[in-house]
Design a protein around this motif. Structure first.
Motif, PDB file in Angstrom:
ATOM      1  N   TRP A 211       0.817  -1.027   0.122  1.00  0.00           N
ATOM      2  CA  TRP A 211      -0.040   0.164  -0.062  1.00  0.00           C
ATOM      3  C   TRP A 211       0.902   1.147   0.071  1.00  0.00           C
ATOM      4  CZ3 TRP A 211      -1.685  -4.536   2.264  1.00  0.00           C
ATOM      5  CH2 TRP A 211      -2.925  -4.777   2.320  1.00  0.00           C
ATOM      6  N   GLY A 212       0.450   2.319  -0.815  1.00  0.00           N
ATOM      7  CA  GLY A 212       1.463   3.594  -0.736  1.00  0.00           C
ATOM      8  C   GLY A 212       0.332   4.700  -1.340  1.00  0.00           C
ATOM      9  N   ASP A 213       1.070   5.986  -1.397  1.00  0.00           N
ATOM     10  CA  ASP A 213       0.033   6.974  -2.008  1.00  0.00           C
ATOM     11  C   ASP A 213       0.848   7.951  -2.677  1.00  0.00           C
ATOM     12  OD1 ASP A 213       1.379   8.112   0.497  1.00  0.00           O
ATOM     13  OD2 ASP A 213       0.277   9.851   0.331  1.00  0.00           O
ATOM     14  N   ASP A 214       2.314   7.774  -2.748  1.00  0.00           N
ATOM     15  CA  ASP A 214       3.272   8.796  -3.275  1.00  0.00           C
ATOM     16  C   ASP A 214       4.142   8.477  -4.160  1.00  0.00           C
ATOM     17  OD1 ASP A 214       4.225  11.332  -3.385  1.00  0.00           O
ATOM     18  OD2 ASP A 214       4.909  11.476  -1.391  1.00  0.00           O
ATOM     19  N   THR A 215       4.675   9.403  -4.817  1.00  0.00           N
ATOM     20  CA  THR A 215       5.550   9.231  -6.118  1.00  0.00           C
ATOM     21  C   THR A 215       6.646   7.885  -5.912  1.00  0.00           C
ATOM     22  OG1 THR A 215       5.282  11.435  -6.624  1.00  0.00           O
ATOM     23  CG2 THR A 215       7.248  10.086  -7.828  1.00  0.00           C
ATOM     24  N   THR A 216       7.138   7.762  -4.601  1.00  0.00           N
ATOM     25  CA  THR A 216       8.498   6.930  -4.480  1.00  0.00           C
ATOM     26  C   THR A 216       7.591   5.452  -4.261  1.00  0.00           C
ATOM     27  OG1 THR A 216       8.224   7.371  -2.052  1.00  0.00           O
ATOM     28  CG2 THR A 216       9.906   8.609  -3.517  1.00  0.00           C
ATOM     29  N   ASP A 217       6.204   5.425  -4.092  1.00  0.00           N
ATOM     30  CA  ASP A 217       5.676   4.133  -3.965  1.00  0.00           C
ATOM     31  C   ASP A 217       5.391   3.526  -5.442  1.00  0.00           C
ATOM     32  OD1 ASP A 217       5.328   4.094  -0.960  1.00  0.00           O
ATOM     33  OD2 ASP A 217       3.973   5.634  -1.236  1.00  0.00           O
TER      34      ASP A 217
END
Length: 266
Positions: A211-217
């Protein structure tokens, strides 16, 4: 036109099927914007109690492994996650610590620390002229926060950050109201997940959810797509947002609820 990205709750039966077939499951989760709501002051960010409880229950299972991967410094991440049994990776996966306190650090991170520190000082001097800009040296990567920056200063901030990245040959990414500088090596959250699977001595075909929400995810989502194994990247954000993730959930509350449901099965 591509098929709409499904909501993660509709994927739970499939995840449980993967888990039953393999006999084990790996779970990776970002911190800010995923376990913890985004807040105006990053220092005030705290994980939702429901997320902590769900992580603890998953980590307590013999057939599951849990890791939290963040752009935060590793020590900072540990202070915010008082959960036994959880692996933690800071600085976008460049630093990792196990539940027993054993630490690993990517060798290129150690070689870059001094140069990153010098760049942080240079950017802090420049930021003195820009209201609301905060430069964070995380001991291995740099973050230049612009959430509270004067809109008229943002172009100058971007130019300064890009100049440092180009001079040093570092990787530069734009996140949610932040610029991230890190060593330009073939290492990211996806590689960190791969390292963790090997460290756990689990098969390469182990089912893995992230799970992730940002560019690096996006690095982790892209890595999951190229794995020849069951897995899913879950975007914490709107279903129509551009992403390599294959499912979505609406925010940290949704993440906490899904982790809790996951811990109850299969």
């Amino acid at each position: 036109m591509s098929e709409p990205r499904p909501h993660a709750r509709d994927r739970l039966p499939i995840w449980w099927r993967w888990w039953r077939a393999a006999g084990h499951l790996a779970v990776g989760v970002d911190f800010d914007g995923t376990l913890a709501p985004i807040v105006p002051d990053p220092e005030a960010a705290q994980p939702l109690p429901g997320a902590l409880s769900a992580l603890a229950r998953l980590a307590d299972r013999r057939d599951a492994r849990v890791a939290v991967l963040s752009g935060r410094a590793l020590d900072d991440l540990q202070r915010r996650l008082p959960v036994a049994g959880v692996w933690m990776a800071g600085n976008h996966g460049f630093e990792i610590v196990g539940p027993d306190g054993t630490r690993w650090c990517h060798p290129d991170l150690e070689r870059s620390r001094a140069a990153l520190g010098q760049a942080a000082e240079q950017l802090r001097r420049a930021a003195a002229a820009w209201s609301g800009v905060f430069v964070e040296d995380k001991g291995g990567t740099l973050s230049v926060h612009v959430r509270h920056a004067d809109p008229t200063a943002r172009a100058a901030v971007e130019a300064a950050v890009r100049a440092v990245a180009e001079r040093e040959g570092w990787r530069l990414t734009r996140g949610l109201e932040v610029w991230e500088l890190r060593p330009a090596v073939a290492w990211h959250k996806g590689k960190a997940l791969e390292w963790l699977l090997a460290r756990w001595n689990w098969p390469a075909a182990t089912p893995l959810l992230y799970w992730g929400d940002d560019t690096t995810d996006e690095d982790a989502f892209a890595w999951l797509r190229q794995r020849n194994a069951p897995g899913e990247g879950v975007l914490v954000g709107p279903p129509e947002a551009p992403s390599a993730a294959t499912a979505w959930v609406e925010g940290p509350d949704g993440v906490a609820a899904l982790l809790a449901a996951l811990a109850d099965g299969p």
